[in-house]
Design an enzyme around this catalytic site. Structure first.
Site, PDB file in Angstrom:
ATOM      1  N   HIS A 183       0.893  -1.235  -0.178  1.00  0.00           N
ATOM      2  CA  HIS A 183      -0.102  -0.040  -0.057  1.00  0.00           C
ATOM      3  C   HIS A 183       0.894   1.279   0.099  1.00  0.00           C
ATOM      4  O   HIS A 183       0.368   2.202   0.397  1.00  0.00           O
ATOM      5  CB  HIS A 183      -0.949   0.005   1.191  1.00  0.00           C
ATOM      6  CG  HIS A 183      -1.642  -1.173   1.437  1.00  0.00           C
ATOM      7  ND1 HIS A 183      -2.940  -1.584   0.802  1.00  0.00           N
ATOM      8  CD2 HIS A 183      -1.177  -2.430   2.277  1.00  0.00           C
ATOM      9  CE1 HIS A 183      -3.126  -2.669   1.096  1.00  0.00           C
ATOM     10  NE2 HIS A 183      -2.281  -3.160   2.286  1.00  0.00           N
ATOM     11  N   SER A 304      15.957  21.226 -16.479  1.00  0.00           N
ATOM     12  CA  SER A 304      14.545  21.921 -16.689  1.00  0.00           C
ATOM     13  C   SER A 304      15.004  23.255 -17.485  1.00  0.00           C
ATOM     14  O   SER A 304      16.103  23.797 -16.851  1.00  0.00           O
ATOM     15  CB  SER A 304      13.736  22.026 -15.531  1.00  0.00           C
ATOM     16  OG  SER A 304      13.024  23.284 -15.752  1.00  0.00           O
ATOM     17  N   GLU A 317      10.599   8.016 -17.072  1.00  0.00           N
ATOM     18  CA  GLU A 317       9.227   8.565 -17.315  1.00  0.00           C
ATOM     19  C   GLU A 317       8.933   8.114 -18.978  1.00  0.00           C
ATOM     20  O   GLU A 317       7.588   7.587 -19.204  1.00  0.00           O
ATOM     21  CB  GLU A 317       9.131  10.178 -17.395  1.00  0.00           C
ATOM     22  CG  GLU A 317       8.942  10.376 -15.813  1.00  0.00           C
ATOM     23  CD  GLU A 317       9.299  11.867 -15.775  1.00  0.00           C
ATOM     24  OE1 GLU A 317       8.573  12.434 -14.846  1.00  0.00           O
ATOM     25  OE2 GLU A 317      10.048  12.697 -16.551  1.00  0.00           O
TER      26      GLU A 317
END
Ligand code: ARG
Length: 500
Positions: A183, A304, A317
């Protein structure tokens, strides 16, 4: 007649095709990449019809030479592009080669038509005998099987490299410990190697699924004709052997319209994609400042344009994102075939692009994943620290009490109370004093503290498949052994057995 008709089927037609429809229905813009398979299958067919007396031996020789000359053209195209490219391997986009080939033959309807046209240019009217006793329906079924088979082989090679990278990483971390989660809440401590070996287990299943599918699809449709079987008494074993198939297919209606091999292939890749995507997701999560379990390798990360401090996990990703294409291909193939009456229908042409896309996607992923995995630097101290807070030893603590004769349900309750007490004090279980503990049960003794140490909380999982140190060492060497067996015989599906 020295030139083939402009179409392969124009005899019964008096009206020309609508220009837009003609362009729209062509598959050459994407099936050009079946050229090597089409050449191989056509050569095998030529040998079959020669054996049936349609071609003389000298004619067969001319035909085979002509076919390989047509195949060599594609090499020339790729060469022309790769010499102008700084890094031939991955940056020579197959699309570029295709665009050049397609532009060179605007009249070709599909790869079968293209080869016939080119062959005619190479060897003249003899080329028109090649289509004796065959249909494009069996050709495309054969080409696609050959393509998928090849893609399975290169995927399996890529998976072996990834497994090797995972195993080396698992070896290099020794007995380092990390939290496991259920979880996404801290659960129990595990060896870092145990976590990595979980992925080895998944990939071994994927590998064996792919090879299992390969074994099932390795039958040759050539000789199946358009639907009912060839109209010549061909010895189909000739073509099957020539193309490395185990045998000819057994039913012409099935063979010309069956796309199970493509469905299985894409579903295998879809499942593989799930595993790769879960790995990618875990690394993304573990690379966050909040977890801090790993340093992203700079050469596989990006910055970035806006925020100067950033190092982003673009590789993982993108992998996670690309895996969606694999599931998409599997869904397209299934939907495509559902509800098609037997046998061949033009709808099946739509099955090619998802297969190509899935093959390209997995090959791209596997071109970076093994080296990325090898470059990973895990922050073992951070992982170790995380494994020591959050009561990950509570199961071990309850187990301690069961060894004192307390029923587990009761032990669970007692440790639960102790955890609550420790939570209120803001400390871990091992910081409680014996008198503190004894208010919950008189069974607590000095031997409780060593029983809940990090080491003990790992080693109490001493079962096959558990995270106890010596079990993981055994699992690691068993995995190494399996990898060595596979390296000796790459097509063994060898996965783990119950005995590890
Ligand atoms: N381009 C076609 C395909 O991919 C080849 C088979 C065409 N057969 C036919 N009967 N039109 O399916």
């Amino acid at each position: 007649m020295s030139n083939p008709p402009a179409k392969m089927w124009s005899g019964r037609f008096r009206e020309p095709l609508d220009r837009t429809f003609e362009q729209w229905q062509r598959s050459f813009p994407f099936d050009w990449r079946l050229l090597p398979q089409e050449i191989a299958a056509s050569s095998a067919h030529a040998r079959m019809i020669a054996a049936a007396g349609i071609l003389t031996t000298p004619e067969l020789e001319i035909m085979l030479r002509g076919l390989s000359a047509v195949g060599a053209q594609a090499e020339a195209w790729s060469h022309r592009i790769s010499v102008s490219s700084p890094e031939p391997e991955y940056s020579v986009s197959t699309q570029q080669i295709g665009a050049a080939l397609v532009a060179s033959a605007p009249q070709a309807e599909d790869i079968h038509h293209f080869v016939e046209l080119q062959l005619t240019q190479q060897i003249g009217p003899l080329a028109l005998k090649l289509h004796t006793g065959r249909s494009r329906n069996e050709q495309i079924a054969t080409d696609m099987r050959l393509f998928v088979r090849q893609s399975i082989d290169s995927t399996v090679r890529g998976l072996d490299q990834w497994i090797a990278a995972l195993l080396s990483l698992a070896e290099s971390v020794g007995t380092a410990v990390m939290p496991s989660y259920t979880h996404l809440q801290r659960a129990e401590p595990v060896l870092v190697a145990h976590w990595l070996l979980a992925y080895v287990s998944m990939v071994e299943r994927d590998r064996s699924r792919l090879l299992d599918a390969r074994r099932r699809m390795n039958l040759c449709p050539l000789g199946s004709g358009a639907v009912a079987g060839a109209t010549l008494a061909l010895d189909r074993a000739i073509a099957a052997a020539e193309l490395g198939f185990d045998a000819p297919t057994t039913n012409s209606m099935d063979a010309t319209s069956d796309r199970d091999f493509a469905i299985e292939f894409t579903h295998c890749l879809s499942t593989l994609g799930l595993h790769i995507s879960r790995f990618a997701e875990e690394l993304i999560l573990y690379s966050t400042t909040e977890f801090g379990f790993l340093d992203l390798p700079e050469r596989f990360s990006t910055g970035s344009s806006a925020m100067p401090q950033k190092k982003n996990p673009d590789l993982t990703e993108l992998i996670r994102g690309k895996c969606a294409r694999l599931s998409g291909a599997a869904a397209t193939l299934t939907t495509l075939v559902k509800g098609l009456p037997l046998a061949y229908n033009k709808d099946l042409q739509e099955g090619q692009e998802p297969v190509f896309d899935a093959a390209d996607t997995i090959s791209g992923i596997l071109s970076v994943l093994p080296s990325f995995t090898s470059a990973l630097r895990l922050r073992l101290e951070k992982m170790n620290l995380a494994a020591q807070s959050g009561y990950l030893n509570a199961m071990a603590a309850a187990t301690y009490l069961t060894h004192k004769g307390i029923p587990f349900r009761k032990a669970h309750e007692i440790i639960g109370n102790a955890v609550r007490f420790a939570l209120e004090l803001g400390v871990e279980l091992n910081a409680l004093s014996l008198p503190d503990l004894q208010q919950f049960s008189p069974q607590f003794d000095e031997d409780f503290f060593p029983a809940i140490s990090l080491q003990a909380a790992v080693d109490c999982h001493d079962v096959l498949g558990g995270t106890a140190t010596h079990r993981v060492q055994q699992a690691l060497s068993a995995a190494r052994e399996r990898a060595a067996i596979r390296a000796r015989a790459p097509h063994t599906p060898s996965a783990e057995t119950a005995h590890g």
